[in-house]
Design an enzyme around this catalytic site. Structure first.
Site, PDB file in Angstrom:
ATOM      1  N   ASN A  43     -10.006  -0.533  -1.909  1.00  0.00           N
ATOM      2  CA  ASN A  43      -8.571  -0.338  -1.657  1.00  0.00           C
ATOM      3  C   ASN A  43      -7.806  -0.962  -2.831  1.00  0.00           C
ATOM      4  OD1 ASN A  43      -5.891  -0.678  -0.845  1.00  0.00           O
ATOM      5  ND2 ASN A  43      -6.421  -1.122   1.287  1.00  0.00           N
ATOM      6  N   HIS A  54      -3.554   7.083   1.503  1.00  0.00           N
ATOM      7  CA  HIS A  54      -3.803   5.794   0.858  1.00  0.00           C
ATOM      8  C   HIS A  54      -5.212   5.359   1.228  1.00  0.00           C
ATOM      9  CE1 HIS A  54      -3.992   1.633   0.005  1.00  0.00           C
ATOM     10  NE2 HIS A  54      -3.855   1.271   1.268  1.00  0.00           N
ATOM     11  N   CYS A  80       0.814  -1.232   0.000  1.00  0.00           N
ATOM     12  CA  CYS A  80       0.000   0.000   0.000  1.00  0.00           C
ATOM     13  C   CYS A  80       0.843   1.275   0.000  1.00  0.00           C
ATOM     14  CB  CYS A  80      -0.930  -0.003   1.201  1.00  0.00           C
ATOM     15  SG  CYS A  80      -2.081  -1.384   1.125  1.00  0.00           S
TER      16      CYS A  80
HETATM   17  N1  COA Z   1     -19.199  -9.220   6.116  1.00  0.00           N
HETATM   18  C1  COA Z   1     -19.846  -9.523   7.237  1.00  0.00           C
HETATM   19  N2  COA Z   1     -19.241  -9.831   8.398  1.00  0.00           N
HETATM   20  C2  COA Z   1     -17.894  -9.841   8.392  1.00  0.00           C
HETATM   21  C3  COA Z   1     -17.148  -9.539   7.235  1.00  0.00           C
HETATM   22  C4  COA Z   1     -17.843  -9.219   6.066  1.00  0.00           C
HETATM   23  N3  COA Z   1     -17.234  -8.903   4.928  1.00  0.00           N
HETATM   24  N4  COA Z   1     -15.839  -9.619   7.549  1.00  0.00           N
HETATM   25  C5  COA Z   1     -15.758  -9.952   8.854  1.00  0.00           C
HETATM   26  N5  COA Z   1     -17.011 -10.101   9.359  1.00  0.00           N
HETATM   27  C6  COA Z   1     -17.392 -10.456  10.719  1.00  0.00           C
HETATM   28  C7  COA Z   1     -16.350 -11.272  11.439  1.00  0.00           C
HETATM   29  O1  COA Z   1     -16.487 -12.622  11.114  1.00  0.00           O
HETATM   30  C8  COA Z   1     -16.662 -10.985  12.867  1.00  0.00           C
HETATM   31  O2  COA Z   1     -17.761 -11.767  13.246  1.00  0.00           O
HETATM   32  P1  COA Z   1     -17.884 -12.344  14.746  1.00  0.00           P
HETATM   33  O3  COA Z   1     -17.956 -11.131  15.637  1.00  0.00           O
HETATM   34  O4  COA Z   1     -19.146 -13.135  14.693  1.00  0.00           O
HETATM   35  O5  COA Z   1     -16.656 -13.148  14.977  1.00  0.00           O
HETATM   36  C9  COA Z   1     -17.129  -9.528  12.862  1.00  0.00           C
HETATM   37  O6  COA Z   1     -17.492  -9.263  11.489  1.00  0.00           O
HETATM   38  C10 COA Z   1     -16.072  -8.551  13.307  1.00  0.00           C
HETATM   39  O7  COA Z   1     -14.830  -8.899  12.675  1.00  0.00           O
HETATM   40  P2  COA Z   1     -13.572  -7.997  12.800  1.00  0.00           P
HETATM   41  O8  COA Z   1     -12.510  -8.494  11.872  1.00  0.00           O
HETATM   42  O9  COA Z   1     -13.223  -7.815  14.253  1.00  0.00           O
HETATM   43  O10 COA Z   1     -14.198  -6.651  12.226  1.00  0.00           O
HETATM   44  P3  COA Z   1     -13.694  -5.181  12.333  1.00  0.00           P
HETATM   45  O11 COA Z   1     -14.730  -4.385  13.012  1.00  0.00           O
HETATM   46  O12 COA Z   1     -12.294  -5.079  12.808  1.00  0.00           O
HETATM   47  O13 COA Z   1     -13.705  -4.776  10.806  1.00  0.00           O
HETATM   48  C11 COA Z   1     -12.153  -4.529   9.027  1.00  0.00           C
HETATM   49  C12 COA Z   1     -12.926  -5.507   9.892  1.00  0.00           C
HETATM   50  C13 COA Z   1     -11.271  -5.359   8.116  1.00  0.00           C
HETATM   51  C14 COA Z   1     -13.124  -3.721   8.199  1.00  0.00           C
HETATM   52  C15 COA Z   1     -11.332  -3.596   9.942  1.00  0.00           C
HETATM   53  O14 COA Z   1     -10.614  -4.344  10.885  1.00  0.00           O
HETATM   54  C16 COA Z   1     -10.380  -2.758   9.157  1.00  0.00           C
HETATM   55  O15 COA Z   1     -10.787  -1.938   8.379  1.00  0.00           O
HETATM   56  N6  COA Z   1      -9.072  -2.923   9.404  1.00  0.00           N
HETATM   57  C17 COA Z   1      -8.070  -2.226   8.634  1.00  0.00           C
HETATM   58  C18 COA Z   1      -7.962  -2.926   7.332  1.00  0.00           C
HETATM   59  C19 COA Z   1      -7.192  -2.161   6.322  1.00  0.00           C
HETATM   60  O16 COA Z   1      -7.268  -0.982   6.231  1.00  0.00           O
HETATM   61  N7  COA Z   1      -6.431  -2.908   5.535  1.00  0.00           N
HETATM   62  C20 COA Z   1      -5.676  -2.359   4.506  1.00  0.00           C
HETATM   63  C21 COA Z   1      -4.477  -1.698   5.087  1.00  0.00           C
HETATM   64  S1  COA Z   1      -3.513  -1.093   3.842  1.00  0.00           S
END
Ligand code: COA
Length: 351
Positions: free
Chosen positions: A308, A278, A116
């Site tokens: 992204n 980004h 990224c």
């Molecule tokens: N649709 C529905 N539910 C989803 C899902 C999706 N696409 N992806 C994950 N879940 C669920 C998980 O299974 C979890 O369920 P559970 O509580 O029953 O176990 C719940 O949602 C929460 O998961 P979690 O991973 O803790 O979610 P979050 O609130 O952290 O959000 C991201 C996930 C990825 C959106 C978030 O962590 C994020 O944006 N992180 C940064 C990622 C990023 O920017 N990456 C690129 C960097 S360059």
């Protein structure tokens, strides 16, 4: 006179194929509400399979950048290609881009792998070559085909809903004008967290082998050169991400590296005309904006439309903001990125 590096031409390309959150719902166990609430993404673009790839998108973006720079492809004297989704494992996309643009001058082509933050890293490399007088027209491209390598099962849904395909390109040239050009770049990494956002097995974009390759495989996390059916089935053939951990690190590193850029140039947050973060996640960008006290007009986001796009996200957003008239000559533009590695960086530019 002291030379700086200016962006002389900029372009971007995204595939026509729009994939909305509701379209993903047909294959992934997810909802439009979940994706929008957590990431801000409404839709992304996916390549037309077997018709478009990382190189073809880069070609389209490059042609626009080259034309806007007022040069021809043969004037390019160095290529820097940033991608984590190359079309071949080797050679890199840089030489493919050279070939497809019909550049016949045997210019150098460098591929970089900084995920990224790759565009900011590439910009820094180009800046050094231009400032020293080594090159006069550098083509820097970020291009990604994520759709070919995502896990569309429930297991991979936290990653697959985030990423999209696209390309952005710039032509960099020397300038001796005052109030124009790159003022500084700052690059960082922290390999300690390498596996928090990673693709641990090689060859994911170069085809899937389903035969008996036990001889080629190693047992450890460094993986084999080929992706096997077993790896697809157990999920190790896909990118992995500890989302919450990445989020927590991103919201610290982004503000740090933006302030580092401003401090190095005796500038204040209020001097920034446009911050292009980004496009990792809209919530991360909003968090940074709030933490730094920047106004809506000082930050440009388009992750809502493209998801992204990793190495392509900064040049796509920069180009779109410029095309919309949100960046004008002399404006102070800050680029900032954070991602897998972890790697992060910033660039401060007078437009
Ligand atoms: N649709 C529905 N539910 C989803 C899902 C999706 N696409 N992806 C994950 N879940 C669920 C998980 O299974 C979890 O369920 P559970 O509580 O029953 O176990 C719940 O949602 C929460 O998961 P979690 O991973 O803790 O979610 P979050 O609130 O952290 O959000 C991201 C996930 C990825 C959106 C978030 O962590 C994020 O944006 N992180 C940064 C990622 C990023 O920017 N990456 C690129 C960097 S360059």
């Amino acid at each position: 006179m002291f030379k700086k590096t200016k962006i002389a031409g900029i372009g971007f390309y995204v595939p026509q194929n729009v994939v909305k959150n509701d379209d993903l719902k047909e294959v992934i166990d997810t909802t439009d509400e979940w994706i929008q609430e957590r990431t801000g993404i409404k839709e992304r673009r996916y390549v037309q399979r077997f018709k478009e790839n990382t190189t073809t998108m880069a070609v389209e973006a490059s042609k626009i950048a080259i034309e806007r720079a007022g040069i021809s492809a043969n004037d390019i004297d160095f290529i820097i290609f940033a991608t984590l989704s190359p079309d071949y494992f080797f050679p890199g996309c840089g030489v493919l881009l050279q070939r497809e643009l019909g550049i016949k001058n045997n210019c150098g082509a460098l591929d970089i792998r900084n995920q990224c933050s790759a565009f900011v890293y590439g910009l820094s490399v180009a800046d050094q070559f231009i400032k020293t007088g080594m090159y006069k027209n550098i083509l820097l491209v970020g291009s990604e085909t994520h759709s070919a390598g995502l896990d569309f099962s429930t297991r991979g849904r936290n990653v697959s809903v985030i990423f999209g395909d696209g390309a952005g390109a710039v032509v960099l040239q020397p300038t001796e004008k005052q109030n124009q050009g790159i003022l500084s770049t700052h690059l960082h990494s922290e390999g300690l967290h390498a596996e928090k956002l990673a693709f641990l097995h090689l060859g994911g974009h170069s085809g899937v082998f389903t035969g008996d390759q036990t001889d080629f495989q190693s047992s450890g996390k460094w993986g084999s050169l080929f992706v096997t059916q077993e790896m697809i089935d157990n999920g190790t053939a896909f990118p992995i991400m500890d989302g919450p951990f990445v989020f927590k690190n991103a919201v610290v590193r982004f503000p740090q590296v933006i302030m580092e850029a401003l401090d190095a140039n005796n500038k204040k947050l209020s001097d920034i005309n446009m911050l292009i973060p980004h496009q990792a996640n809209l919530r991360i960008a909003q968090f940074i904006q709030e933490k730094l006290g920047l106004s809506e007009n000082q930050v440009y986001n388009n992750i809502q439309k493209y998801g992204n796009t990793t190495a392509a996200s900064v040049p796509i957003a920069l180009c779109e903001a410029w095309e919309l008239g949100k960046i004008k000559d002399g404006d102070l533009v800050c680029l900032a990125a954070f991602g897998s590695g972890f790697t992060w960086g910033s660039a401060l530019i007078e437009w």
